[in-house]
Design an enzyme around this catalytic site. Sequence first.
Site, PDB file in Angstrom:
ATOM      1  N   ILE B 476       2.031  -3.183  -4.943  1.00 47.57           N
ATOM      2  CA  ILE B 476       1.639  -2.688  -6.360  1.00 47.57           C
ATOM      3  C   ILE B 476       1.406  -1.249  -6.865  1.00 47.57           C
ATOM      4  O   ILE B 476       1.109  -0.674  -7.537  1.00 47.57           O
ATOM      5  CB  ILE B 476      -0.205  -3.267  -7.276  1.00 47.57           C
ATOM      6  CG1 ILE B 476      -1.101  -2.856  -5.685  1.00 47.57           C
ATOM      7  CG2 ILE B 476      -0.063  -4.609  -6.528  1.00 47.57           C
ATOM      8  CD1 ILE B 476      -2.513  -3.078  -6.272  1.00 47.57           C
ATOM      9  N   THR B 478       1.200   1.002  -4.221  1.00 49.39           N
ATOM     10  CA  THR B 478      -0.192   1.796  -3.297  1.00 49.39           C
ATOM     11  C   THR B 478       1.650   2.117  -2.300  1.00 49.39           C
ATOM     12  O   THR B 478       0.834   2.804  -1.340  1.00 49.39           O
ATOM     13  CB  THR B 478      -0.558   0.415  -2.386  1.00 49.39           C
ATOM     14  OG1 THR B 478       0.133  -1.371  -2.331  1.00 49.39           O
ATOM     15  CG2 THR B 478      -1.422   0.095  -2.893  1.00 49.39           C
ATOM     16  N   LYS B 628       2.349  11.019   1.673  1.00 49.51           N
ATOM     17  CA  LYS B 628       3.023  11.470   0.297  1.00 49.51           C
ATOM     18  C   LYS B 628       2.011  10.008  -0.502  1.00 49.51           C
ATOM     19  O   LYS B 628       1.699  10.729  -1.861  1.00 49.51           O
ATOM     20  CB  LYS B 628       4.343  11.227   0.524  1.00 49.51           C
ATOM     21  CG  LYS B 628       5.012  12.281  -0.302  1.00 49.51           C
ATOM     22  CD  LYS B 628       6.603  12.246  -0.462  1.00 49.51           C
ATOM     23  CE  LYS B 628       6.990  12.912  -1.659  1.00 49.51           C
ATOM     24  NZ  LYS B 628       8.694  13.161  -1.266  1.00 49.51           N
ATOM     25  N   GLU B 700      -8.794   3.103  -2.710  1.00 56.49           N
ATOM     26  CA  GLU B 700     -10.192   2.523  -4.104  1.00 56.49           C
ATOM     27  C   GLU B 700     -10.928   4.437  -3.375  1.00 56.49           C
ATOM     28  O   GLU B 700     -11.856   4.702  -4.705  1.00 56.49           O
ATOM     29  CB  GLU B 700     -10.600   1.671  -4.042  1.00 56.49           C
ATOM     30  CG  GLU B 700     -10.044   0.744  -4.069  1.00 56.49           C
ATOM     31  CD  GLU B 700     -10.575  -0.671  -4.204  1.00 56.49           C
ATOM     32  OE1 GLU B 700     -11.748  -0.527  -3.262  1.00 56.49           O
ATOM     33  OE2 GLU B 700      -9.529  -1.684  -4.473  1.00 56.49           O
TER      34      GLU B 700
END
Lengths: 320, 740, 211
Positions: B476, B478, B628, B700
């Site tokens: 998503i 990520t 990265k 998160e």
Amino acid sequence: MKSFTYERAKTPRDAAAAVARTPGAKFLAGGTNLLDLMKLEIETPTHLVDVQDLKLDRIEPTRDGGLRIGAFVTNTHLAADERVRRDYGVLTRAIVAGASGQLRNKATTAGNLLQRTRCPYFYDPNMPCNKRKPGSGCGAFGGFNRNHSVIGGSSLCICAFPSDMAVAMRVLDATVETVRADGSARSIPIADFHRLPGSQLPVGEFALEPGELIVAVTLPKPIGGRHFYQKVRDRSSYAFALVSVAAVIQRDGTGRVAFGGVAPKPWRVEAAEAALPQGAAAVTAAAFAGAAPRPDNAFKLPLATRALASVIAQAKAEAA
Amino acid sequence: MKFDTPAGQNPIDQLKVVGRPTSRVDGPRKTTGTAPYAYERHNVAPNQAYGYILGAGVAKGRIVRMDISEAKAAPGVVAVVTTLDFPAPLPLGLANIAHLFGGAEVAHYHQAIAVVVAETFEQARAASTLIHTEYARAPGKFDLAKEAPDAPLAGGSRGGGSGTPPIDRIGDFAGAFAVAPVKIDRTYTTPGESHAMMEPFATIAAWEGDKLTLWTSNQMIAWSKSSLAKILSVRPENIRLDSPFIGGGFGGKLFVRADAVCAALAAKTARRPVKIAMQRPLMINNATHRPATIQRVQLGANQDGRLTAIAHASTSGNLPDGEPETAVSQTKLFYAAPNRETYMKLARMDLPEGNAMRAPGEAPGLMALEMAMDELAEALNMDPVELRVVNDTQFDPEKPNRPFSERHFVECLRTGAEKFGWSRRNPKPGLVRDGKWLVGMGMAGGFRNNILTKSAARIRLEKGGRLTVETDMTDIGTGTYTILAQTAAEMMGVGLDAVTVVLGDSDFPASAGSGGQWGANNSTAGLYAACLKLREAIAQRLGFNPTDTIFSDGKVTAGGHSVPLADAARGGALVGEDGFDPTDMSKRWQQSTFAAHFVEVAVDSYTGETRIRRMLAVCDAGRILNPKAARSQVIGAMTMGAGAALMEELAVDTRFGLFINHDLAGYEVPVHADIPHQDVIFLDHPDDKSSPMKAKGVGELGLCGVGAAIANAIYNATGVRVRDYPITLDKHLDKLPAIA
Amino acid sequence: MSVNESGDFKLTRRAVLAAGGASAAVTVMPAEAEPVPAPKPATLPLSVTVNGKRRDLTLDTRTTLLDTLREHLGLTGTKKGCDHGQCGACTVIVNGTRINSCLSLAAQHHGDEVTTIEGLGTPDNLHPMQAAFIKHDGYQCGYCTPGQICSAVSVLREIKAGVPSHVQADITAAPTATNIEMRERMSGNICRCGAYSNIAEAMAEVAEARA
């Protein structure tokens, strides 16, 4: 979006006549506000008259030393014009404080003046809004009104006029030039161009007749002074003003001031400007006499004073 | 693969590919516009028609009548499906609180009540406004402040990792707090927030007989497949979801939403494929949001700063059957203190569905807790960094025999303070000036659990030597494509360019999915297990002893014998398929991630506008698989935290019962100009209790605590404490220095 | 309390809505409730040059440039994020200038030259800005990315052309590609993943290479 027919007019007069003779017709310039509202069926034109071929895209000097800005001149083009940057800096600053680069590349001078309010109740067809549906009430008056007017509104409508450009034009005493359907021309001082909602339906908005086309905005000859446009908002860019201040301040501390984000039109009280040398509080006390803020937006009054104080301080620092 | 003891040395530890900063393997597609998102898949099914959703115009009540005759007669209209076509609401999918379609009851504003299908988008949109709906409006509860005093206690679990019982008591909080020499007792509020992902909810649905395919945008493929089966009463084996590219989710696409259900229903009625992208003005009220909270934090400490008593209570609202925002969950674990009390209350309300948004619980919870810690530090006349250092714990404070697997929070704090130049901060607020700007520094701790969950994958060695990874895992934004490719490359001893990763197809092995920052560690661990299987198969086919076979540099080597990897597939492709099963590892050890956030802000002394000047996050999150992309996850989360601190707020109209600022002009999220250069430092502490990858979640963590760090910096700049997020200028304007 | 549907109910029902609280039967009608006979959609022939290729189309007049690209020309690289000029995902370059293609009718672009993300570069032949976005990880989910890149390319051109910005201290001076200049000018492109810091660095690299 309702279905509509589309044409490109060749002359301003043809355009005005086409809109006047076709019920439900509208002019289409950049389209950045009109299309937005058509998608929500807040605007439902049956016919669009595209004005892009009218050759209204030039900025020319006037005989009395001012500038005549074609109605179709884009916001970017106007802001970038060397003469505007040099002599009407408040206008360049106001324009580049508004919207985004992409929108300014498309949005036009006339379209900017004719922006409709960004009030969320206006934008949601399920909500009451006297501007969208006269008689349905004002959703914002008793609702979410943090971004709304503190002066010039009424219980029928407390929307704020969203333009930055127009606030600068108000300070510069611009004139709106139009052509009517019968081909006659008219000049409307910017002070009279935007109407307050008033106490009767429908709520006022623009001083244009059906089919009347803006062809230019004229700026009088430059007035010198230091030019400022301070825009206060929650995020740093790409947001409408909570409060904005357009000011031209002369070396002796006198000058002109108009406010954005506080009223249904660019808010300027000429009589209040005399107080400029006494400081911001004196100006806003006079400019906002009779203000009727709502609980959520009462902060705009002290904010207007503080934003103006910031401008005055900057003017003083630059003059020193 | 059962993971029931800490990981030993394994092929991942070579770190030839894993752990190195790696450009995304999907980058060339994303940057050239050739990565296909759900609504764009013109080629997957012929003759697609356009669907357009109509949302309810009231917040609560019943639909008395719908007149669709005009809409049906409108040009190009193929079908109109209304909620009244179904006698009752369709069953709820996993974690859905309000039904997505069906029946006459309206549970919240902009709930989907009809779909218009037409030959073109323009026709469908125009016809949707020709549906005339009559409602019997019912009164609703829309004002959290009004409902909060009577809200009952409620437990809850949000996003898997932040579960919390209704009330937790350790020791004697009331007694300890009463006698604490220094204490803070404050109430903080956070508003509702919207995910506001850039790609709208979008689905193309096509039926072939009883079989349904949805090309959609969804974070959790396996959950959503079973949910759709339930909602639509279709056997799970007859449903396929495909979601290879997802334009952002942040929790908003964890569960099935109205686009998928409406597209499926409309395609059935229209007897042809239907595509729907939910229009932006509908998204905020139609879908889920992060609920608003009212939080009370009480901290009692000795003069040396050691906490003796911690209490955290949070009240939020939700629809009936909804859960609370678990804003107290981090408080159970973050700081040591012998006497503790946490509880949550939940008001039954009628606003749209409250559900998980990035770092559910912790994001708003830390906005309160870490501001309270700042207030306590000031009351103690103690440095906020030191206050957190002295209250560090290496054990679950509620279960002292349960250690953290790895916890290097103090190192985060110390490293951050040094790199940020924290010593230059003036602890007395409101004193640092830069022209008209009031300048301040703030910091906060960050905490988010590391969640272990099952995840499976398949890897195939193709003829010719290419490796193909298949799992229903999603990316998503990520960077999942890349870390899976890195994992396969490391395990099989090849370069990244020898690996193809295919994701998001429900026909592939079920993965952890993307949510709760659990995706990276669990999905790569699942692939690790599959790779072990493939290594065995390869060794077996080559006649090598599996235990001492080495995969390296494109070759397979054992007993002094070495052959190219491709040779193993000469006789046909070889497949390894397995999954990661974390057993009870996260019960035996408390697994969490930690951060220290440092922020410098400037506040305009005239207008009160806040501008962020510097941001630094130091993160302790196990092994970082791709520094990265992980850095991007953290800076992105810091950006979202800047939004939460400074501008984001779903404005409730308590008369009409909706979020009135329901578009991207009204709901402001940060723009480029708001965000300065951001720095991220990752500590290097692989966690052998988390998985063979020794990685933990990080997506998160970057959001956890950053909002409070910004708020604390604003306080340091202005000397005005605003406890009501977002900290917009109107909340401190009247207390800023007087103007000349 | 109920309000009948005929006659002058509208004023009354709004009053009821505004009062809130009490249960009431109300009808919410579309914005412009006056029933109008549905005319056949008006169509319009037009030609646009997209990425160097002339395309002749006959379209419903309501079709935006964005939907023309995505739904009629199969150029789905240009994204629809909000369809209301609030996000910038649909940014394309028209006659050398970036605009929001969602707030533009195809009809307005008869005779125009449009460059989309697909026209800037391909996976095998990347535009320097596309390569810089990959190198600096100037994206995450990728959905806003084509718009960011079209904007980034245009922003560097606009700075070079001397277009002024809000953050310039001296509005009459020529702007330069500083970090804050680029950030201000890119602010019409929202990235919810929050790649801003990296995008600014990607742009700085391209700007430097060109300087």
